[in-house]
Scaffold this motif. Sequence first.
Motif, PDB file in Angstrom:
ATOM      1  N   ASP A 201       0.830  -1.209   0.000  1.00  0.00           N
ATOM      2  CA  ASP A 201       0.000   0.000   0.000  1.00  0.00           C
ATOM      3  C   ASP A 201       0.864   1.259   0.000  1.00  0.00           C
ATOM      4  OD1 ASP A 201      -2.306  -1.495  -0.007  1.00  0.00           O
ATOM      5  OD2 ASP A 201      -2.621  -1.368   2.163  1.00  0.00           O
ATOM      6  N   ARG A 202       1.936   1.240   0.767  1.00  0.00           N
ATOM      7  CA  ARG A 202       2.812   2.413   0.823  1.00  0.00           C
ATOM      8  C   ARG A 202       3.503   2.642  -0.520  1.00  0.00           C
ATOM      9  NH1 ARG A 202       5.540   1.331   6.808  1.00  0.00           N
ATOM     10  NH2 ARG A 202       3.735   2.050   8.036  1.00  0.00           N
ATOM     11  N   GLN A 203       3.924   1.547  -1.159  1.00  0.00           N
ATOM     12  CA  GLN A 203       4.552   1.683  -2.472  1.00  0.00           C
ATOM     13  C   GLN A 203       3.548   2.165  -3.506  1.00  0.00           C
ATOM     14  OE1 GLN A 203       6.399  -2.104  -3.247  1.00  0.00           O
ATOM     15  NE2 GLN A 203       7.721  -1.954  -1.450  1.00  0.00           N
ATOM     16  N   ASP A 205       1.015   4.077  -2.903  1.00  0.00           N
ATOM     17  CA  ASP A 205       0.822   5.497  -2.630  1.00  0.00           C
ATOM     18  C   ASP A 205       1.926   6.332  -3.282  1.00  0.00           C
ATOM     19  OD1 ASP A 205      -1.446   5.005  -1.156  1.00  0.00           O
ATOM     20  OD2 ASP A 205      -0.424   5.072   0.797  1.00  0.00           O
ATOM     21  N   LEU A 206       3.155   5.815  -3.224  1.00  0.00           N
ATOM     22  CA  LEU A 206       4.275   6.518  -3.846  1.00  0.00           C
ATOM     23  C   LEU A 206       4.091   6.600  -5.360  1.00  0.00           C
ATOM     24  CD1 LEU A 206       7.110   7.776  -3.767  1.00  0.00           C
ATOM     25  CD2 LEU A 206       8.048   5.449  -3.851  1.00  0.00           C
ATOM     26  N   VAL A 207       3.695   5.484  -5.969  1.00  0.00           N
ATOM     27  CA  VAL A 207       3.460   5.466  -7.411  1.00  0.00           C
ATOM     28  C   VAL A 207       2.343   6.440  -7.779  1.00  0.00           C
ATOM     29  CG1 VAL A 207       2.741   4.045  -9.367  1.00  0.00           C
ATOM     30  CG2 VAL A 207       4.289   3.098  -7.645  1.00  0.00           C
ATOM     31  N   GLU A 208       1.293   6.473  -6.970  1.00  0.00           N
ATOM     32  CA  GLU A 208       0.165   7.365  -7.241  1.00  0.00           C
ATOM     33  C   GLU A 208       0.601   8.833  -7.239  1.00  0.00           C
ATOM     34  OE1 GLU A 208      -4.425   8.177  -5.729  1.00  0.00           O
ATOM     35  OE2 GLU A 208      -3.077   6.916  -4.551  1.00  0.00           O
ATOM     36  N   GLN A 209       1.485   9.183  -6.329  1.00  0.00           N
ATOM     37  CA  GLN A 209       1.988  10.557  -6.283  1.00  0.00           C
ATOM     38  C   GLN A 209       2.765  10.897  -7.547  1.00  0.00           C
ATOM     39  OE1 GLN A 209       4.180  11.348  -2.637  1.00  0.00           O
ATOM     40  NE2 GLN A 209       2.780  10.091  -1.446  1.00  0.00           N
ATOM     41  N   ILE A 210       3.500   9.923  -8.070  1.00  0.00           N
ATOM     42  CA  ILE A 210       4.324  10.167  -9.256  1.00  0.00           C
ATOM     43  C   ILE A 210       3.464  10.347 -10.511  1.00  0.00           C
ATOM     44  CG2 ILE A 210       6.051   9.119 -10.778  1.00  0.00           C
ATOM     45  CD1 ILE A 210       7.259   7.808  -8.267  1.00  0.00           C
ATOM     46  N   VAL A 233       7.202   2.359 -12.788  1.00  0.00           N
ATOM     47  CA  VAL A 233       7.620   2.678 -11.412  1.00  0.00           C
ATOM     48  C   VAL A 233       7.221   1.556 -10.464  1.00  0.00           C
ATOM     49  CG1 VAL A 233       7.398   4.308  -9.509  1.00  0.00           C
ATOM     50  CG2 VAL A 233       7.486   5.141 -11.866  1.00  0.00           C
ATOM     51  N   CYS A 237       9.723  -0.589  -8.022  1.00  0.00           N
ATOM     52  CA  CYS A 237       9.494  -0.796  -6.584  1.00  0.00           C
ATOM     53  C   CYS A 237       9.565  -2.280  -6.239  1.00  0.00           C
ATOM     54  CB  CYS A 237       8.135  -0.233  -6.179  1.00  0.00           C
ATOM     55  SG  CYS A 237       8.020   1.571  -6.199  1.00  0.00           S
ATOM     56  N   HIS A 241      12.323  -3.995  -3.777  1.00  0.00           N
ATOM     57  CA  HIS A 241      11.906  -4.791  -2.621  1.00  0.00           C
ATOM     58  C   HIS A 241      12.535  -6.183  -2.681  1.00  0.00           C
ATOM     59  CE1 HIS A 241       9.262  -6.293   0.557  1.00  0.00           C
ATOM     60  NE2 HIS A 241       9.064  -7.360  -0.205  1.00  0.00           N
TER      61      HIS A 241
END
Length: 254
Positions: A201-203, A205-210, A233, A237, A241
Amino acid sequence: MASSTTVQELEAEADDQPVEPWPRGISRRATMRISDVLAALQIEFPAVTNSKLRFLEEQGLVQPVRTPAGYRQYSPADIERLRYVLRQQRDRYVPLKVIGAQLAALDAGEEDDVPLRAQLATRDGVRPAPATGARLTAEALAREAGVDPEVVTGLVTAGVLRPTASGHFDAWARDVVVLAVALGEHGVDARHLRVFRTAADRQADLVEQIVAPWRGRHAPSSRARAGTLAAEVGELCTQLHTALVRAAVSELAP
């Protein structure tokens, strides 16, 4: 009597000839419409869309001919060029800039020609829904994964799997169940898998921001760009990982 042409002269003449763009030896007569191209690519790349083709054109990776009325027309050579781009994205997660450089090298004859062969696939960068187009119910998911329905229920209760509001699961759920069962054989139960869900989920979220700047635009090519960028992206990730886990695990071996 005129002297015969020397080998050096023939080689010089050959050097003066422009190199045929890749792929060589394939017709460049542009007679195919976008609908024809999508039909030709459908079996191998079922997720490719009209917007995706236009986006790849904007990136300079394929250059269809424009009719006087402004319609795009593609040649068999264009189709093979598109297949190369889509395979590099799907199979190797190569960024578009790198693919462009690879095609430039092929065009210039600096790289060997890649074999032109079709292969059956089920995704194009972003994995599509199952071939039927329907999402899986919990019972269908259990059958697909070869497990008891209680296993699916346990993963949902632990928060590892998240059904939609209608109680269905997406195309990736089967992989999650199969891997969870494999870890279960080593004593890892569903509640231990919550850390994977949290990390994912955190990853995401990062992709969504990009990709947010691209998703906010209304042009079809922008939406295609967002999907391509998210796939690239997201895979980076995943690879990071994997590398981190492998490095950590390697320290456990004597």
